[in-house]
Design a protein around this motif. Structure first.
Motif, PDB file in Angstrom:
ATOM      1  N   GLY A 150       0.851  -1.030  -0.106  1.00 34.03           N
ATOM      2  CA  GLY A 150       0.043  -0.059   0.008  1.00 34.03           C
ATOM      3  C   GLY A 150       0.756   1.215   0.246  1.00 34.03           C
ATOM      4  O   GLY A 150       0.726   2.238  -0.833  1.00 34.03           O
ATOM      5  N   HIS A 151       1.897   1.191   0.770  1.00 32.17           N
ATOM      6  CA  HIS A 151       2.869   2.340   0.768  1.00 32.17           C
ATOM      7  C   HIS A 151       3.607   2.648  -0.455  1.00 32.17           C
ATOM      8  O   HIS A 151       3.719   3.615  -0.864  1.00 32.17           O
ATOM      9  N   ASP A 152       3.935   1.481  -1.026  1.00 31.93           N
ATOM     10  CA  ASP A 152       4.612   1.606  -2.281  1.00 31.93           C
ATOM     11  C   ASP A 152       3.747   2.003  -3.496  1.00 31.93           C
ATOM     12  O   ASP A 152       4.154   2.708  -4.251  1.00 31.93           O
ATOM     13  N   ASP A 153       2.399   1.743  -3.391  1.00 30.33           N
ATOM     14  CA  ASP A 153       1.485   2.019  -4.221  1.00 30.33           C
ATOM     15  C   ASP A 153       1.332   3.604  -4.311  1.00 30.33           C
ATOM     16  O   ASP A 153       1.204   4.211  -5.140  1.00 30.33           O
ATOM     17  N   LEU A 154       1.131   4.086  -2.787  1.00 32.82           N
ATOM     18  CA  LEU A 154       1.236   5.654  -2.735  1.00 32.82           C
ATOM     19  C   LEU A 154       2.340   6.164  -3.247  1.00 32.82           C
ATOM     20  O   LEU A 154       2.193   7.330  -3.913  1.00 32.82           O
TER      21      LEU A 154
END
Length: 140
Positions: free
Chosen positions: A4-8
């Protein structure tokens, strides 16, 4: 939860690059530095410069800035060569009535026929030609 953090982060980077390209293509910015400043301080994207700061991105943004400014630049004015004004030469016509005289019979031959006939009548009637001297000496 690292995905999720990588996607953001990926979305932030993509969005930052898109905005950087929009600013570069607007023609209002000189180079990468101006765009990074605008993103950081005008758009509130504190990490923008870090997201787009690599040599290839700098070069690409600088090229796009230059291309956009060229497109927005007004076309060059056609060069107009102003000609030097020609000197005005005025013809001076000297004229006076001191040499005025009635036409002689030889002049009638060159005149149009109706004028020739009219002057011929006047000439044959014996009207004495009036000279300029006669007019100047006339009693007032």
């Amino acid at each position: 939860m690292s995905t999720g953090h990588d996607d953001l982060d990926a979305w932030k980077r993509q969005r930052t690059v898109e905005l950087a390209f929009e600013l570069a293509d607007s023609g209002r910015y000189e180079n990468f530095t101006d765009i990074a400043y605008a993103l950081q301080f005008e758009r509130g994207m504190a990490t923008a410069q870090a997201l787009i700061d690599d040599p290839d991105m700098r070069r690409l943004l600088n090229e796009r800035c230059g291309d956009a400014r060229e497109k927005l630049a007004p076309p060059p004015e056609p060069s107009i060569v102003e000609a030097e004004p020609s000197p005005v030469v005025e013809a001076v016509v000297e004229s006076s009535n001191d040499h005025a005289e009635l036409p002689q019979p030889a002049h009638f031959e060159r005149a149009p026929s109706f004028l020739r006939r009219a002057l011929s009548v006047v000439w044959r009637s014996g009207v004495k030609p009036v000279s300029a001297g006669d007019l100047n000496s006339a009693a007032s």
